[in-house]
Structures are given as structure tokens and as C-alpha cells.
Motif scaffolding. Sequence first.
Motif, mmCIF file in Angstrom:
data_model
loop_
_atom_site.group_PDB
_atom_site.id
_atom_site.type_symbol
_atom_site.label_atom_id
_atom_site.label_comp_id
_atom_site.label_asym_id
_atom_site.label_seq_id
_atom_site.Cartn_x
_atom_site.Cartn_y
_atom_site.Cartn_z
ATOM 1 N N PRO A 1 -5.794 10.002 -6.544
ATOM 2 C CA PRO A 1 -6.127 9.408 -5.246
ATOM 3 C C PRO A 1 -5.512 8.015 -5.109
ATOM 4 O O PRO A 1 -5.456 7.262 -6.084
ATOM 5 N N GLY A 2 -5.073 7.681 -3.906
ATOM 6 C CA GLY A 2 -4.472 6.373 -3.659
ATOM 7 C C GLY A 2 -5.381 5.235 -4.080
ATOM 8 O O GLY A 2 -4.949 4.267 -4.697
ATOM 9 N N ILE A 3 -6.673 5.387 -3.789
ATOM 10 C CA ILE A 3 -7.600 4.303 -4.094
ATOM 11 C C ILE A 3 -7.705 4.081 -5.607
ATOM 12 O O ILE A 3 -7.863 2.956 -6.070
ATOM 13 N N ALA A 4 -7.546 5.153 -6.384
ATOM 14 C CA ALA A 4 -7.642 4.998 -7.835
ATOM 15 C C ALA A 4 -6.462 4.191 -8.361
ATOM 16 O O ALA A 4 -6.608 3.348 -9.253
ATOM 17 N N THR B 1 -4.941 -3.647 -8.313
ATOM 18 C CA THR B 1 -5.561 -4.911 -7.924
ATOM 19 C C THR B 1 -6.343 -5.541 -9.070
ATOM 20 O O THR B 1 -6.766 -6.675 -8.984
ATOM 21 N N PHE B 2 -6.535 -4.763 -10.140
ATOM 22 C CA PHE B 2 -7.326 -5.290 -11.252
ATOM 23 C C PHE B 2 -6.499 -6.207 -12.140
ATOM 24 O O PHE B 2 -6.953 -7.257 -12.571
ATOM 25 N N SER C 1 0.834 -1.209 0.000
ATOM 26 C CA SER C 1 0.000 0.000 0.000
ATOM 27 C C SER C 1 0.867 1.257 0.000
ATOM 28 O O SER C 1 0.501 2.275 -0.567
ATOM 29 N N ILE D 1 2.046 1.799 -3.599
ATOM 30 C CA ILE D 1 0.917 2.224 -4.436
ATOM 31 C C ILE D 1 0.594 3.685 -4.139
ATOM 32 O O ILE D 1 0.400 4.504 -5.044
ATOM 33 N N ALA E 1 -4.900 2.023 -6.498
ATOM 34 C CA ALA E 1 -5.108 0.680 -5.961
ATOM 35 C C ALA E 1 -6.098 -0.099 -6.828
ATOM 36 O O ALA E 1 -5.978 -1.316 -6.992
ATOM 37 N N GLU E 2 -7.091 0.607 -7.379
ATOM 38 C CA GLU E 2 -8.042 -0.076 -8.264
ATOM 39 C C GLU E 2 -7.310 -0.723 -9.433
ATOM 40 O O GLU E 2 -7.560 -1.875 -9.792
#
Lengths: 750, 157
Positions: free
Chosen positions: B56-59, B65-66, B43, B46, B61-62
Amino acid sequence: MADIEIEIDGNSINAKAGEMLITVTDREGISVPRFCYHKKLSIAANCRMCLVDVEGAPKPQPACSTPIADGMKIHTQNEKAKASQKAVMEFLLINHPLDCPICDQGGECELQDVAMDYGSDVSRFTEGKRIVADSDIGALIQTDMTRCIHCTRCVRFGAEVAGIMEMGGTGRGEDMKIEPFLTEGIQSELSGNMIDVCPVGALTSKPFRYELRSWQMNAVSNVARHDLVGSNIITQTYKGKVKRIVAKDNESINETWISDRDRFSYEGLSHENRLLSPQIKVEGTWKEVEWNVALDFAIRGLANNVINTHQSDKLGALASNTATLEEFHLLQKILREIGSENIDHRLNVKNLDHAISLESNIKLLGLEGIDHALVIGSNLRLEQPMISHRLRKANLSGASIDVINAMAFDFNYRLNSENIISPNQTAATLAGVLKSVLGNAHIEVPDYLVDIEVSDIAMQLADKLSQSNNSVIVLGEHIVNNPQASSIANLVSEIAQHTDSTTLNVSATANSMAANMAGFVPGKDGLDVNAMLAADLKAYILLDVYPQYDFHHSVQAVEALSSDDTFVISLNSFKDDAVAQYSDVLLPIASFYETSGSHVNVEGEVQSFAAAVNAPSDTKPAWKVLKVLADLLELPGFHYADSAQVTSEIMHQSHKQHAHNESIDVKVKRGINVIWQKSPYAVDVLSRHATSLQATNIGQINSASMNKATAKKLEVALGDEYLGVPVAINEAVANNCVFVNANHSTGVQS
Amino acid sequence: MISNKAKKQIDAWVVKYPEGHQSSAVMEALKIVQAENDNRLTSDTIQAVADYLAMPGIAAAEVATFYENYNHKPVGKHTIRFCHNISCMLNGSDELITHLENKLGVKTGEVTPDGLINVKKVECLGACVGAPMFQIGDQYYENLTADKIDEIVDGLK
Ligand code: SF4
Ligand code: FES
Ligand code: FES
């Protein structure tokens, strides 16, 4: 767009070319099931629930993402459409746990509703269902991610509306999960709206968990009073208690959103610190008594101390800015009938000789249409969330936004320029802007600007304002105690005039517009709050005042009010030690949602609301208490049957605007400036008692931020306290400035 | 967290996209950063990529992880990317994967105790004509049989 004709289920319908089919069916009241579509979010078309049959198209089409064209024939109910909808429903339910009996969303779940219409009563799926681990995303939102149907509304809400993408879809295929990336909890001040947009029970209200079913509650429309917007809300109540608050649509006020502060502050209503019974102080000890005893005691105190001794000018009234319009009106009327003009609500202002006077002349809706904004002295996102949201929308559609602040804040949109300037230089900088603006317009500069040097920053800010067609200047709360506050406001008004800009004054929040409208300010020869505290008054009537939070001069306030020969009547909704110390009689009043009244928002819109629940225990709505006080004092003109009659009286009278300080001082000041703000979730007594709000990241904000150089001058370091607030060293703060965001009371502020 | 060398490599990708769309380089950036961090993402890495590309970090991460090519757990020196998609499956990939697992003594997703090899099931690698197949590094190995697998694996150092 051209008008075209299409046919839906055999009826011809006029619509605009290019509109999405679902917009048309929604407008026409034709029901099409959906999960991922939300009118305020971008189109994802990922759930496929909205499939309909379009003649000529080989496969069924999603209504949410099918633009209509002339002559299109659509069937929403024929066999093909129904079969597709049923198939999608079955598919969506494959991995759904169907745990409705223990799910908080039960009874208000879009999935449940649609499944009633399109689901089959027996499941053909015998394989194992997947389970998704929940994430702890903070104190406000409960997650049950196994129930998630991957509509991505919450993801799009974060990315598009809240401006912080916090939730996302990780993994793929069967392993896809909706989750936040890091486990720090949600940061957004609008996060609660994710609960509203989530069509299933994956995201629900944490404070409301396992409380009640939606059908057990009554829903009463109401207006939130924490900021200048007056967001429309629905208070859901059960057996006389507010149990949950959700957003109510009002396009021109709050669209479909509300801030977390508006949504979760209700928790404070049932806090043990509520003041629930009338009390009088006899020889230094508090005694609980009946209302009539307390009121008699209050009247006698007033009679002895001011009325009978003909010292009506020794009576003062102070109110917190969360009171209702009607409460402000009645209290000022009592004072004026008795013959006192000592009336004020601007408790947090250090020096009212320099009080800000600036009109707001733009509508909330209008904020979306601006092409440029200059924001001065505000952390808009946390202070006025819905106003910030409108500006963000304008920004996304191309508006540029300049900021002058004493500290760099986290704006959730791209700023054109962020100018971090010491409060000592704010006036001088704006003077430079004005000079430059006048130069652009070839207007001669007035004397006070002749010696001003126009900095590069000032020039750029001025050029932007001069060039824009529809700009707004926003004046924020951080300016209130700037030694040149009135000059800054006057400069803003001049600049606005010469650049054809509108102005938005957000320097006083909550219901302060109502206070002004009701004339809750000192009249001719009346004393302002600071003068009252210095004047040794003989009696006060205080309306929901909490001195250690509300007053700028809190120590002096407690001292002045505690003086032995001062008789203090306190109408309070919560208990407070300082209040108990100086008061002689405590009258318990209704809090938010427990009284009828009105809020006046920044655009001057008066929004009246009814009480959602009865005032608890022995408390009474303050407007009734004030009316009875007036009757007992035998003052004329207090015959109201309900608060609406008070409102209409206010609408039919006007208080003349009294003179304000028109001088403009543009000299750069010296010394260290303290900008003292209550933390965003500590702005009023109700939010301070809302435990879940306080547990959030924003609720925890409690710091006196300053840069290294300022800390050195003040001889403090990390780990110390400054004015009772932990020091944070932060180079994002302008030199010679301390920016305080305190979430607790303090006795040392001066 | 991201070396200067990696930053240079990422920058070379960023300039290929229109200004302000630097996040379009996220896939390559993740690959570059993964390569210099034991072939896996955490994390922290990333988030570092996200910060570097102002997204954004979550973007990030998407994306991370995809796709199969990013690793989130420790991996061996060699990753055997075994296709188990339709063509390979019909040609017996499931049995062969079991064979490989038995041979190595570890399950898919685990690393052999000597840190040399791990097996990862992946989707179609576009080599269906040679199904069943797997990939090690940049090399495809097709028309696999148990014997062939033994030979390839024994040759890995
Ligand atoms: S959590 Fe709710 S809103 Fe978010 S994707 Fe899942 S179902 Fe949709
Ligand atoms: S509502 Fe149209 S695809 Fe989800
Ligand atoms: S299915 Fe294995 S390579 Fe295509």
C-alpha cells in the motif's frame, strides 16, 4: 493449550498457558485500562495504558502483550500498577487538546473514561501542545487529528480487516501523524468501523457531526436489511428520529463490524422524498386524504376490478426484496385468501423459467473454516461485504479462492485464480469442471457432458475442488440474468455434490430469503412477475416497488401498470414519479427501523427486531396496513395483536418447495450479454436516498463497462451512454459482455 | 517513473528477502528512486515504489517519512546533515547550527538561492566521540567549530 493457574490481585484464576493477560482479565471482569488493544485486531502494545505489575518482573508489563505462565502473580491495582497507569495517562494527555466540550466523542470516549479514573485533575504540562492538520477522508468520516493518541487501531483495522491499508502513521516522534496517503477519500466499504474502533474523537461520524450527545439518545437493537447477512446494529434515536447507527456484536453474524451501507443508510429516512400521507387519484389528480378514505378507496377498487367480478386470478402482488418476513407473509396471505396465486418478489429477473434454485448450506461462521472457495459471478466485496470479510479471513488463514467472473474486480485478498469469462461460456466452463470432477472420482459422465471439452481452466478449478476437504461454491448475483442461469445453478449443485462442497447462494440479496420462506412466489397456476406484466391484470397490490430501479423489464412494467383498467394499490415509503403515474391509491408506509419485523439471512437465521422509532407523520408499518386491508376485505385469519404473532404463524407453516427447472443446457451461447447491477449503494430505496453514502466513491459508481472490442460491436465509445449509463472502456471485462453498475433509474433497460 | 536501471537495482534487493516479502526492500528502493529524482521523494514517486513492491502507498509513505535520509522538499546539491542529538547538543550544536544558518543566509530546511546547499538537522549519527559533527555526502566532519565550518562550507562547489 494446557490449563494453568495464575494469581491476579490475590485471587487464583485458571487460564490457558500463552493467553495474553488482558484476555484473562477481560474474561474475569477485572478492569484494565487500554487504548491500542482491540480484541479483533493484532496486538500493537504501543499505548502502554494497560501496564500492570507482574511479580518478579523488574518493570511493569503491558497486559495486552504479556503471555501468562503458570504461577504468575499479577497486580492490577497495587501502587506500582496504579503509578504506571497514571504516568501513562499523563503522558497521553500531554498533546491531547482536552476539547471535550466541542468533541463529538464526548460522553462515549475511552480516553475521557480512563482519564476520569487515572488522570490527575491538574495538568503539570505548561508547554505548547502540538496541532495536527485534519485530512478530508470523504463523506462518512470526520477527522480531528489533533485528538489522535496514535493507538493505530484505525491503521490496523484497514490493514487487517478492511484489507486496504488506507490510514498510516507518517513522520516520527512528536511529528508523527495518522493520516491517509493520498487525498482521494477512503475507498473501503467497511470504513465506518474505524469510527467505532477509534477510542477518541479523532474519527467520528460525519453525518452525525455536532448533532447530539450519546447520552441523549435511546439505543434500540435492530437488524440491517441491505444484504443477506442481517448485521446486528444499534439504532440510536432521539425524539423519534434515527440519529446514528453503530455495530452490535454478534460473533456468528457480523462479529463487531458492519458495512458502511448498513451504518449510513439511515440518512435516507429523513429525505424530503418520503411519502408521508395517504393519497387517492380522483379523475387523474392526486388528493391527500385520511387513512380510512384511502383504505375504503383501495377496497372499492379491488372489489370493482376483481372480487365482485369473480376474476381473482386477475389480481397480482409484487414486493421489493427489502420487505420484512411478516409483510411478505401477510401480502401473500391476502392474495391467496382472495384466490390469486400471482405473487412475486423476483422483480429483477429477466426470465423466471431459468430462475436460479440453489440451497445455501453453510453458516457464515463456517465460511471462516473453509480451505477452498470457488466464487462465481459476484463482486462480493461490494455486494455482500460481511460475507466477503469472512472469506478474506479464511483466505488469510490459508484457504485458496478461485473466481469466475465476467469482469476483474478488486478483491482485497489474494486469489488463487481469477478467470474472466464471457457469460456465454460460464455454463460450458462449469460443465467442464463437472466433467473433470466426475473424471477425478471415476464416475461415468451423463450424456449432456459427453461432448464437452474440458479446458485447462476447468480442469484446474475441478482439481482444486476435488482435492479440498472443506470447500464452498458461492453463486452470485451476476448470474441471475444469464440466459443459462438455472443450468449454472444446477451445475453448481452437481459439482458440489461430487466434491463434497457446500454451496452459498448469494444471487438474490436483501430479505429475499424471507420472501421465499413466506412463500412469496407464484403458487400452482400463479403467474410470475414477467407473466403478470404481460397478462393484463385488473388489479395489483405493490409493496415498496420502484419500477425504474427494481424491474428488469422496467419499461414494460410501467406500461402494464399504467393501463387504464388496472387498479393499483401502492404501499410505498418514498415518492416516485413512475409510481404516481400508475397508482390509484398511495399508502405511505414505514421504512427501515420504523417497523417491527424479521430478516432472514443467507443461512436461514430468522432475526426479529422491534421498531426503533415510530413511523413518521401519517405513515404506518406495512404489516399493520396489510392487516387492516385484510380486515376490510373481510378475509378470515388476520387477527394479530403484534407482528410477533405473524412471525410465529409463519414459523408454524411451511410452503412446499415448488418445482424448479432441472434441465441443464451447456451450449456456448452467442451475442452480447449485459449484466445489469444496481450500484452497491443504490440497491434499495433507503440507500438511494442516503446522501452521504451517495457522495462516497462507491456511491458514485455509475458505468457500463466493456472492452474495446465489445464497444466497437455496440458502436459506442467513451463519452457515450449505453442503456442510459456512461460507457467505460475497460479491458478487465470479458469479451461480449457489458457490466453495468448503475446508480440511477433508467427507463431504457430491457 | 522508475527507470529500468533503478528497477534492476531494486530487484537485486528484492531477491535477498523470502518470496512474497518484496516489501522488505522498501528502504533501499526509496533510496534508489530518490537518487535518480533530484534527491527527493514526492507522493508520486513513493506511490510508484509502493506499486512496484506491491504494497500500500501509505505503508511506503510511513517508511519514507520516518527516516531522515529521505527528502520530501527540494534539496541543494549538498545536504549538510547536522547532528543535534544529545552529545552534539551538549557540545554546542545549537549555536553552531545558528552560525551556519547565518553564514548561508537560509534556515534549516531551506536551500541557498544558488541551489548549492541545504542544512538538515538529524539525530545521532553514531559519532558522539567527535561531537559536534555533521555529515556531507558520505563524509563525516567532527569536532566542529565556527571557523572549521566556514572553511568546509567555503570549499563546497
Ligand atoms: S485516529 Fe483514532 S484509531 Fe486512529 S490512531 Fe488515532 S486515536 Fe487511534
Ligand atoms: S493496550 Fe496494552 S499497550 Fe495499549
Ligand atoms: S549525538 Fe551527535 S553524533 Fe551522537
